[in-house]
Scaffold this motif. Structure first.
Motif, PDB file in Angstrom:
ATOM      1  N   ASP A  78       0.804  -1.221   0.000  1.00 41.89           N
ATOM      2  CA  ASP A  78       0.000   0.000   0.000  1.00 41.89           C
ATOM      3  C   ASP A  78       0.839   1.274   0.000  1.00 41.89           C
ATOM      4  OD1 ASP A  78      -2.034  -1.759   0.099  1.00 41.89           O
ATOM      5  OD2 ASP A  78      -2.768  -1.201   2.093  1.00 41.89           O
ATOM      6  N   ILE A  79       0.299   2.292  -0.628  1.00 48.61           N
ATOM      7  CA  ILE A  79       0.898   3.618  -0.571  1.00 48.61           C
ATOM      8  C   ILE A  79       0.859   4.089   0.889  1.00 48.61           C
ATOM      9  CG2 ILE A  79       0.537   6.043  -1.233  1.00 48.61           C
ATOM     10  CD1 ILE A  79      -0.500   5.042  -3.923  1.00 48.61           C
ATOM     11  N   LEU A  80       1.981   4.646   1.353  1.00 54.13           N
ATOM     12  CA  LEU A  80       2.029   5.144   2.733  1.00 54.13           C
ATOM     13  C   LEU A  80       1.456   6.556   2.767  1.00 54.13           C
ATOM     14  CD1 LEU A  80       5.690   3.936   3.434  1.00 54.13           C
ATOM     15  CD2 LEU A  80       3.543   2.739   3.994  1.00 54.13           C
ATOM     16  N   ARG A  82      -7.573  13.101 -11.171  1.00 49.40           N
ATOM     17  CA  ARG A  82      -6.556  12.738 -12.169  1.00 49.40           C
ATOM     18  C   ARG A  82      -6.067  11.302 -12.007  1.00 49.40           C
ATOM     19  NH1 ARG A  82      -7.867  17.060 -13.333  1.00 49.40           N
ATOM     20  NH2 ARG A  82      -6.707  18.935 -13.858  1.00 49.40           N
ATOM     21  N   CYS A  83      -6.497  10.627 -10.950  1.00 49.55           N
ATOM     22  CA  CYS A  83      -6.071   9.242 -10.734  1.00 49.55           C
ATOM     23  C   CYS A  83      -6.638   8.382 -11.863  1.00 49.55           C
ATOM     24  CB  CYS A  83      -6.577   8.753  -9.383  1.00 49.55           C
ATOM     25  SG  CYS A  83      -6.404   6.966  -9.161  1.00 49.55           S
ATOM     26  N   PRO A  84      -5.800   7.669 -12.592  1.00 52.55           N
ATOM     27  CA  PRO A  84      -6.289   6.957 -13.780  1.00 52.55           C
ATOM     28  C   PRO A  84      -7.259   5.825 -13.445  1.00 52.55           C
ATOM     29  CG  PRO A  84      -4.005   6.349 -13.327  1.00 52.55           C
ATOM     30  CD  PRO A  84      -4.355   7.471 -12.400  1.00 52.55           C
ATOM     31  N   THR A  85      -7.154   5.245 -12.262  1.00 57.76           N
ATOM     32  CA  THR A  85      -8.038   4.126 -11.935  1.00 57.76           C
ATOM     33  C   THR A  85      -9.184   4.578 -11.046  1.00 57.76           C
ATOM     34  OG1 THR A  85      -6.746   3.548  -9.985  1.00 57.76           O
ATOM     35  CG2 THR A  85      -6.131   2.477 -12.053  1.00 57.76           C
ATOM     36  N   LYS A  86      -9.238   5.858 -10.727  1.00 54.73           N
ATOM     37  CA  LYS A  86     -10.311   6.381  -9.878  1.00 54.73           C
ATOM     38  C   LYS A  86     -10.441   5.576  -8.589  1.00 54.73           C
ATOM     39  CE  LYS A  86     -11.585   9.393 -13.058  1.00 54.73           C
ATOM     40  NZ  LYS A  86     -10.153   9.571 -13.430  1.00 54.73           N
ATOM     41  N   CYS A  87      -9.295   5.289  -8.006  1.00 56.18           N
ATOM     42  CA  CYS A  87      -9.321   4.447  -6.808  1.00 56.18           C
ATOM     43  C   CYS A  87      -9.118   5.256  -5.535  1.00 56.18           C
ATOM     44  CB  CYS A  87      -8.283   3.337  -6.928  1.00 56.18           C
ATOM     45  SG  CYS A  87      -6.583   3.927  -6.873  1.00 56.18           S
ATOM     46  N   MET A  88      -9.261   6.584  -5.627  1.00 54.05           N
ATOM     47  CA  MET A  88      -9.066   7.409  -4.439  1.00 54.05           C
ATOM     48  C   MET A  88     -10.362   8.099  -4.072  1.00 54.05           C
ATOM     49  SD  MET A  88      -5.621   9.359  -5.646  1.00 54.05           S
ATOM     50  CE  MET A  88      -4.689   9.208  -4.144  1.00 54.05           C
ATOM     51  N   GLU A  89     -10.483   8.364  -2.765  1.00 50.89           N
ATOM     52  CA  GLU A  89     -11.593   9.192  -2.307  1.00 50.89           C
ATOM     53  C   GLU A  89     -11.083  10.220  -1.326  1.00 50.89           C
ATOM     54  OE1 GLU A  89     -14.969   7.033  -0.772  1.00 50.89           O
ATOM     55  OE2 GLU A  89     -15.022   5.878  -2.639  1.00 50.89           O
ATOM     56  N   CYS A  95      -5.103   0.490  -7.311  1.00 51.29           N
ATOM     57  CA  CYS A  95      -4.089   1.468  -7.717  1.00 51.29           C
ATOM     58  C   CYS A  95      -3.183   0.825  -8.754  1.00 51.29           C
ATOM     59  CB  CYS A  95      -3.290   1.890  -6.499  1.00 51.29           C
ATOM     60  SG  CYS A  95      -1.708   2.651  -6.884  1.00 51.29           S
ATOM     61  N   SER A  96      -2.902   1.534  -9.839  1.00 52.31           N
ATOM     62  CA  SER A  96      -2.033   0.957 -10.875  1.00 52.31           C
ATOM     63  C   SER A  96      -0.607   1.483 -10.775  1.00 52.31           C
ATOM     64  CB  SER A  96      -2.618   1.225 -12.262  1.00 52.31           C
ATOM     65  OG  SER A  96      -2.601   2.605 -12.513  1.00 52.31           O
ATOM     66  N   ARG A  97      -0.259   2.065  -9.646  1.00 58.35           N
ATOM     67  CA  ARG A  97       1.128   2.501  -9.389  1.00 58.35           C
ATOM     68  C   ARG A  97       1.589   3.508 -10.429  1.00 58.35           C
ATOM     69  NH1 ARG A  97      -1.322  -1.496  -6.640  1.00 58.35           N
ATOM     70  NH2 ARG A  97      -0.061  -2.066  -4.859  1.00 58.35           N
ATOM     71  N   CYS A  98       0.734   4.473 -10.716  1.00 61.00           N
ATOM     72  CA  CYS A  98       1.102   5.426 -11.768  1.00 61.00           C
ATOM     73  C   CYS A  98       2.013   6.521 -11.245  1.00 61.00           C
ATOM     74  CB  CYS A  98      -0.144   6.025 -12.423  1.00 61.00           C
ATOM     75  SG  CYS A  98      -0.804   7.464 -11.553  1.00 61.00           S
ATOM     76  N   MET A  99       2.042   6.723  -9.914  1.00 62.78           N
ATOM     77  CA  MET A  99       2.883   7.737  -9.254  1.00 62.78           C
ATOM     78  C   MET A  99       2.230   9.118  -9.163  1.00 62.78           C
ATOM     79  SD  MET A  99       5.831   6.611  -8.005  1.00 62.78           S
ATOM     80  CE  MET A  99       6.766   8.100  -7.691  1.00 62.78           C
ATOM     81  N   HIS A 100       1.127   9.367  -9.842  1.00 59.43           N
ATOM     82  CA  HIS A 100       0.650  10.747  -9.895  1.00 59.43           C
ATOM     83  C   HIS A 100       0.390  11.337  -8.515  1.00 59.43           C
ATOM     84  CE1 HIS A 100      -1.288  14.422 -11.060  1.00 59.43           C
ATOM     85  NE2 HIS A 100      -2.368  14.073 -10.384  1.00 59.43           N
ATOM     86  N   CYS A 101      -0.379  10.643  -7.689  1.00 58.40           N
ATOM     87  CA  CYS A 101      -0.728  11.212  -6.386  1.00 58.40           C
ATOM     88  C   CYS A 101       0.528  11.421  -5.544  1.00 58.40           C
ATOM     89  CB  CYS A 101      -1.742  10.334  -5.655  1.00 58.40           C
ATOM     90  SG  CYS A 101      -1.179   8.643  -5.378  1.00 58.40           S
ATOM     91  N   ILE A 102       1.465  10.484  -5.675  1.00 57.87           N
ATOM     92  CA  ILE A 102       2.712  10.607  -4.922  1.00 57.87           C
ATOM     93  C   ILE A 102       3.522  11.788  -5.439  1.00 57.87           C
ATOM     94  CG2 ILE A 102       4.879   9.427  -4.367  1.00 57.87           C
ATOM     95  CD1 ILE A 102       3.312   6.765  -4.637  1.00 57.87           C
TER      96      ILE A 102
HETATM   97  S1  SF4 Z   1      -0.470   6.021  -7.769  1.00 60.09           S
HETATM   98 FE1  SF4 Z   1      -1.800   6.645  -9.474  1.00 60.09          FE
HETATM   99  S2  SF4 Z   1      -3.265   4.967  -9.642  1.00 60.09           S
HETATM  100 FE2  SF4 Z   1      -2.339   4.797  -7.622  1.00 60.09          FE
HETATM  101  S3  SF4 Z   1      -3.696   5.949  -6.272  1.00 60.09           S
HETATM  102 FE3  SF4 Z   1      -2.080   7.350  -6.933  1.00 60.09          FE
HETATM  103  S4  SF4 Z   1      -2.953   8.403  -8.708  1.00 60.09           S
HETATM  104 FE4  SF4 Z   1      -4.206   6.578  -8.373  1.00 60.09          FE
END
Ligand code: SF4
Ligand code: SRM
Ligand code: SRM
Ligand code: SRM
Ligand code: SRM
Ligand code: SF4
Ligand code: SF4
Ligand code: SF4
Ligand code: SF4
Ligand code: SF4
Ligand code: SF4
Ligand code: SF4
Lengths: 360, 408, 408, 360
Positions: free
Chosen positions: C231-233, C257-264, C277-284
């Protein structure tokens, strides 16, 4: 063209559709205002004029006897001034302006063994093809599998409790007359062995250049057998499409133990939300197991169930899978991902995952 | 001997269950019809052997036509002599499959007398399929059908029977008159429908809106799909009614599912950025009592869909982004008046340069969409592609300017 | 004669402006260097004629190496004798392009004495490019470089100089040790790097995370890109700080902007459905002080990217969804211990069956990904494709079961 | 291999990177905790230990003299204990643990003519190739266009006010050494005329089977000229890729008036948000107009502007275009959609719009 007897009619085309339209349709043609689904299989269209048209939709097997057609006609004569129609998915529809006719029609058609339903977010009739009933190409039967699958799924025809529409289609060979290539679930008859060549007959019946040209993978080469021109098939290059057989009857691919069925998922036709999509390979092979193809029925049922459980409202099969990703789909559907799933035809490279977007 | 009118063995197992049984249908026909009787026996054989017993058809048909009949012979004629010939006739359906019982009953009578008493209503292309008769019966059936006002549909390398959705006859979303266009295209091209002038088959299908209820984008060489250009008509009161009375979660079910994310909902008003709406129909489908397509209507014409053989399946792709399908026709836009020429140009080009058994979609792949457009006299439009090319393999054509420079 | 150390004419127009001028660089070199002087003249000619004046290289190089030098000759040697030979040497950079001035100054000295005094820091593959010298100087330059501890990089049908992002040396997101792997792969395969055993070039690039700061997915035959599985920390306090102090619109900028819309985001807490989460890095990337990648780290290995020649450009595609790149290695998962074998298997197969000038990505296209996996001994995984095949052209291989049935 | 003198070193590989790492990097290797951009071109990385590392990034032309490298070294010696690095896009970076060194470094490097910037949502250095400076294949120059374009865009290098990162790359021929195929904006040198064959030299220098095999469109056929074996090019089948020229020097395509530049947009490499994407053709052709290629500069500037005006925060060029659709992109960019934009290579069919999703 040879001279024809004077009275012989040709090129007259079909009857003009207006001859067959119910009066309420003629009166409100192009001026419908809205529709509502009153119950599964029953809907009402309201015209700008306020006129109302009730439609009762019932399943039919598509392969139908003249006796049954006459029974349908009896109902239509009794309640619909002789008007009825079929849908683009081979359901029959009874049309009436009288609300009080709706229930009697439903009762009578159901009494004939034709359940009412198939509207809204349901599973409607399976679009299918000829199979062993009429086609020489068939790698499986059509009507039999359709019957077995629909028997199992009938509750989803007579209810509208699914996340969205689910369209099933069947084609008994790769010619795909059922146009299964864009269905939520597609059932496809397949061969898995290269054609056996009857050189004797081939010589008499087939044009060798046409046969050679018919092969998408260039697996067919001209050769000579016992001094006579014929063709040979490079077996490793054959992917069993049977196009050579379409062109040349002396190259059959049928084989009772090798032929069977594959399942495809996630196609759609409508532009609603997502663009139209092709169906993609889910289950590479299930053997033919007549009369009720239990493995096929079970696999289709499973696909419907996992989708119904997982999809959000209005998400078609393909939209749901796109959201959760194909690896997750294979996981929840309990299908093993195999070599066969990976494309190796012309545009294969465009189907590879060229990103690190991965769910773990 | 067993009763030939009844399925026994494997087939009998397909008589039970809630879905209508095709076996019972064949049995019904078999009561009076020997072809149907033999079909039961033959099918039982196929079920037992897991093999089909039909042979290629060869050329059978009615006089002067190159299509409309699929010839079929059984490979065990000794056992099943009544289906030794078992040809089907494709009968061109009336547009949108509306019937009067009178006509249907007459078709039944003809078919009971001269065929198997079994049919498909309908075949995948849309025809009524009269399923199985002898060569000798083809002309008589044809003659009786034409007297009844029916004609054969297509098969082989011809224009196939056009089909259309129920459209203006019963659907509020029909953006053009699908029945009229299907009918007129069937009538106008009777010659092409009955005589094989083409390299391969060619199909027209007409759907009144992007829901595409005749699957035209997947199954027609030329797909006509209704659409609109102006703003979606919104009845805000009814939107509120959906939200409050029907307890429909507008945000989740409508706004979040919009593919272009061009809608906003603040709990009171639904706002649509129509310039970004891609006319997908979703919001209209769901909120159908509140939203309606705009008034500036016409259709999008797409080209090239087909099943996989030979080059892989194709969906149709945009050829004319918007065409007005009814008067008043403006000078500067594509209108239905241009249609005959467009169709002629396509058929002429494909007819001359298409290879044997090459569908128009495959033909376009082979010669290139740009060259195809040039040849049929259409301007390229960005709407035709989902994105421009990614490879730099451009067949640049030198303009006059360049040529001059080159000569210098 | 004009001053050969100064650009006049067209080139002079490229000396002004805020961006550093390459013309001034050549001028600087030209003050003491005749090759650089002739380069000015030659370039001015090219600018005037809109033509390049270089000819193919032919085979030049240092003894025992099949790569590392690009031969080049001018087509107007009479006018510009000092660049009549103008070969480049590719010098293998240290991983992640860190230098000490001492080493750099020595390279400068060598190049001022024996070459054009001009270089590229760096070339597109990552080498230091020593830009232009004579054939006679190649060995001496090589000898001085190796004494300094530098060696040549790749060119031709060899393993090309591996490169990597700054990774653990300065980036908090490095999911594996990019410098170590780049260095070790360079050292382990010195032979393959210097001698053309391959059908064509082969490139490795190592990026520490999905941001892919060395463009490995677009420019490497084998791309190593760091990722994580758990999981993302999330530090919720810091998320709130972004929202309240930095006035960052978390909903629009991050969640939407999360590509999988997995955030709230409810205005107080950020919830991530990590399974989706597809590990796209955007939120991080955006909330980098609040979010960090998980602790179960490794990399995704992808294969096949390249420029367009011959079959069109390719991006690399997933070959190993997740590989642990550091101990402790578990038994049942892909780990860096398996890497040498994987690479060997690929090189062996491609080496034997690849055509001349066929990159590994094209080779896979030709033989099919499934066959490729079979041959190198990897199991197919759904992660490798963006979707399964849509065409039914499956080369079914009959299993034992089927074969038995067939024999019956 | 021939015996080599005993002292000759080979296969030693590059220096181990540890030799060149600053002490603070060695101490905190793999243990960085976070970074912050303090100002354009200036950032600080903080380690778990609390150590801080300041980085000052400056533009360089990539083509650089030894004199300039020594000047960089002077700065690094003065402020950074002799440590510096280059980035993957050819910017130079000075590394120091002392905050007070940041401004002096910035001043000194700017004084040398190297602006500080390129971080965050900016336009960083253009990745490019050799052009007329060194390559025989070049259809245009590299350094000249890059200089002219960057001069125009320099404000976006020294600021961070764009919606997202914008990566520009240039390649002087279709070999695409600049790997422009995945850039927000790609500048690509192109030929537009078939190779001219020097049959005399071809005979001596080139292997005919290799030449024939080199052509992706099979435009090259073996033939004989004046009784000698050579090749011919079917001009209608040639799309000017110059791969034949790579293999055979006697088939040059260069032409001062016909060569030029094309522009491509919407590619990306990172996996952030959207998967990596290829660049797509925007402007099919702009003539070579040295020394400053004003039409190219203007067209690139225009692309940057329309994107900067239209994109939402963090939307890269390709993501923005995908949201608004390509027809709208062509409209706002003022570029005419032409035949050239439509793919006609191998996977062309996968680029067609197979939906009615259209904006009007
Ligand atoms: S890393 Fe990308 S896919 Fe995963 S939660 Fe963040 S924005 Fe969404
Ligand atoms: C009767 C029929 C047209 C005809 O000329 O025969 C028809 C009729 C209607 N369709 Fe359809 N569709 C019919 C085949 C189709 C097809 C074609 C097919 O399945 O082969 C499609 C495309 C399917 C696909 O995408 O794969 C189709 C996709 C739709 C959609 C889009 C659904 C979606 O979310 O993707 C709608 C909209 C909706 O239901 O909200 C729609 C909506 C409708 C409406 C509500 C339109 C209206 O206002 O009358 C009609 C009936 C209600 C209902 O729920 O069935 N119709 N509809 C066809 C009935 C077939 C059947 O017997 O079941
Ligand atoms: C009867 C029908 C199936 C059915 O049960 O409904 C049918 C039956 C046959 N089709 Fe079909 N096709 C039928 C609709 C289709 C469709 C669907 C459609 O039209 O919407 C398709 C897919 C769409 C398309 O056109 O691509 C279709 C794609 C094919 C193909 C593959 C064509 C291709 O380009 O890929 C073939 C092979 C061929 O043409 O050689 C084919 C060939 C055949 C032949 C003639 C067999 C052959 O190899 O020559 C079948 C005769 C069966 C028989 O013995 O009766 N049939 N065929 C359909 C026509 C009924 C009608 O007129 O209403
Ligand atoms: C020097 C350099 C460009 C630069 O200025 O930076 C370069 C220069 C040449 N490349 Fe390259 N390539 C350079 C990096 C690349 C890259 C980028 C990368 O490695 O990340 C690519 C794209 C990625 C790839 O590998 O596909 C690249 C794709 C090509 C190709 C096309 C290969 C293909 O499969 O499509 C060719 C043509 C060939 O190999 O025959 C090529 C061929 C060439 C040749 C040798 C010309 C030729 O036709 O033989 C060029 C020599 C130029 C000269 O005279 O100095 N170069 N070449 C780069 C190497 C510097 C270095 O070692 O650091
Ligand atoms: C120094 C460098 C790595 C190296 O080893 O040299 C680097 C360093 C950083 N990159 Fe990068 N990237 C570097 C080339 C790249 C590349 C490669 C390229 O452009 O050729 C990419 C892929 C570009 C693409 O997608 O086309 C790249 C895509 C990113 C991204 C993703 C941005 C996006 O939204 O698509 C991030 C995340 C971010 O900035 O928030 C990132 C973030 C970062 C961070 C913030 C990582 C960190 O925590 O240190 C670093 C510096 C801040 C900054 O804003 O520049 N880095 N970064 C490269 C600097 C190049 C330059 O001089 O400008
Ligand atoms: S799908 Fe194949 S087997 Fe079935 S009807 Fe069509 S051509 Fe015949
Ligand atoms: S079945 Fe298809 S692939 Fe096999 S030989 Fe026949 S045409 Fe070729
Ligand atoms: S395609 Fe549209 S217009 Fe035609 S029936 Fe379906 S929903 Fe109505
Ligand atoms: S029609 Fe589709 S694209 Fe247009 S607003 Fe409605 S949901 Fe969005
Ligand atoms: S790729 Fe990732 S780990 Fe490497 S420098 Fe870029 S952001 Fe850091
Ligand atoms: S892109 Fe072409 S012209 Fe430019 S350096 Fe590479 S091979 Fe040479
Ligand atoms: S330039 Fe390319 S397409 Fe033209 S002949 Fe040469 S290799 Fe073939």
């Amino acid at each position: 063209m040879t001279a024809e007897p004077a009275e012989r009619l040709t090129d007259i085309g079909p009857p003009h559709f207006e001859k067959f339209l119910p009066p309420v349709v003629k009166a409100n043609y192009g001026k419908w205002d809205s529709h509502e689904i009153l119950a599964p299989g029953i809907y009402v269209h309201t015209a700008e004029s306020g006129d109302k048209l009730y439609t009762i939709r019932a399943a039919t097997a598509r392969l139908i006897s003249v006796q049954k057609v006459r029974q349908f006609c009896d109902i239509a004569d009794k309640y619909c001034d002789g008007h009825l129609r079929w849908t683009s998915r081979n359901n029959v529809e009874f049309l009436t302006t009288k609300k009080e006719n709706v229930e009697p029609i439903k009762k009578e058609i159901e009494a004939l063994g034709h359940p009412v339903g198939g509207t809204g977010n349901s599973i409607t009739n399976i679009v299918h093809t000829q199979g062993w009933v009429h086609c020489h190409s068939a790698a499986t039967d059509a009507s039999g599998i359709v019957k077995a699958v629909m028997d199992e799924l009938m509750d989803e025809f007579t209810n509208m409790r699914l996340p969205g529409k689910l369209r099933i289609a069947l084609a008994c060979c790769l010619n795909m007359c059922g146009a299964v290539h864009c269905s939520d679930i597609a059932i496809l008859g397949i061969h898995r062995r290269a054609p056996e060549i009857d050189h004797e007959r081939l010589r008499k019946m087939c044009e060798i250049p046409n046969v050679v040209a018919s092969c998408p993978t260039a697996a067919i080469r001209p050769t000579s057998v016992d001094g006579n021109p014929s063709v040979e098939v490079i077996e490793e290059q054959c992917m069993f499409c049977a196009n050579c057989f379409t062109v040349c009857p002396s190259m059959p691919l049928n084989d009772p133990e090798i032929d069977g069925v594959s399942l495809w998922v996630g196609g759609k036709v409508s532009n609603a939300r997502h663009e139209p999509m092709f169906s993609k390979l889910a289950v590479p092979f299930i053997p033919n197991n007549p009369p009720r193809w239990p493995e096929v029925v079970e696999a289709v049922k499973n696909l419907v169930t996992v989708w119904a459980d997982g999809a959000r409202p209005y998400e078609r099969m393909g939209e749901w899978i796109e959201r959760i990703g194909w690896p997750r789909f294979f996981e929840v559907a309990g299908i093993e991902f195999q070599k066969e799933h990976i494309d190796d035809f012309k545009h294969a490279v465009t189907t590879f995952n060229t990103s690190t977007h991965l769910r773990f | 001997m067993a009763d030939k009118t009844k399925a026994t063995g494997m087939l009998a197992e397909l008589k039970d269950g809630p879905y209508p049984s095709f076996v019972k249908e064949i049995e019904a026909a078999a009561e009076k019809n020997e072809m149907a009787q033999d079909l039961i026996g033959l099918l039982e054989l196929s079920y037992n052997e897991k093999l089909c017993h039909w042979k290629h058809g060869g050329i059978v048909g009615v006089m002067g036509y190159g299509g409309g009949v699929i010839g079929r012979y059984v490979d065990v004629p000794e056992e099943f002599p009544n289906v030794s010939h078992f040809h089907t006739l494709r009968v061109n359906q009336p547009a949108a499959w509306f019937y009067k019982t009178e006509a249907l009953r007459k078709i039944c009578d003809i078919w009971e007398e001269r065929g198997s008493a079994i049919m498909n209503i309908h075949g995948s292309t849309g025809d009524i399929i009269l399923l199985g008769t002898t060569t000798a019966q083809l002309e008589p059936v044809f003659s009786e059908l034409t007297k009844l006002g029916f004609d054969l549909g297509g098969s082989g390398s011809v224009l196939r029977t056009p089909s259309c959705c129920v459209g203006p006859a019963r659907c509020e979303w029909a953006m053009f008159d699908t029945l009229k266009f299907a009918y007129e295209h069937t009538m106008k091209y009777q010659d092409e429908l009955h005589r094989p002038y083409f390299p391969y088959k060619f199909k027209f299908k007409f759907s009144g809106c992007p829901n595409d209820c005749v699957a035209s984008i997947a199954r027609a060489d030329m797909s006509f799909i209704g659409t609109w250009r102006d703003d979606i008509l919104v009845n805000q009161d009814k939107v509120l009614w959906y939200a409050n009375e029907k307890k429909l979660d507008i945000q989740e079910i409508v706004v979040d599912r919009c593919p272009t994310k061009c809608m906003e909902w603040d709990g009171k008003e639904l706002h649509i950025d129509n310039r970004n709406c891609s006319r997908c129909m979703h919001c209209i489908n769901v909120l159908h009592l509140a939203l309606k397509p705009g008034k500036d209507r016409g259709c999008t014409i797409l080209i090239g869909s087909k099943a996989p053989i030979l080059e892989g399946a194709q969906l149709s792709s945009v050829l004319v982004p918007f065409m007005r399908m009814e008067p008043p026709y403006a000078e500067d836009e594509a209108t239905a008046e241009d249609l005959p020429e467009l169709i002629d140009n396509i058929w002429e080009l494909w007819g001359e340069e298409g290879k044997n058994r090459e569908r128009v979609g495959e033909f376009i792949q082979r010669i290139g969409m740009g060259n195809f457009l040039d040849a049929i006299g259409l301007e390229p439009a960005a709407e035709m592609v989902s994105h421009p090319r990614t490879n730099p393999y451009v067949f640049y054509e030198l303009g006059e300017e360049d040529e001059e420079e080159e000569d210098e």
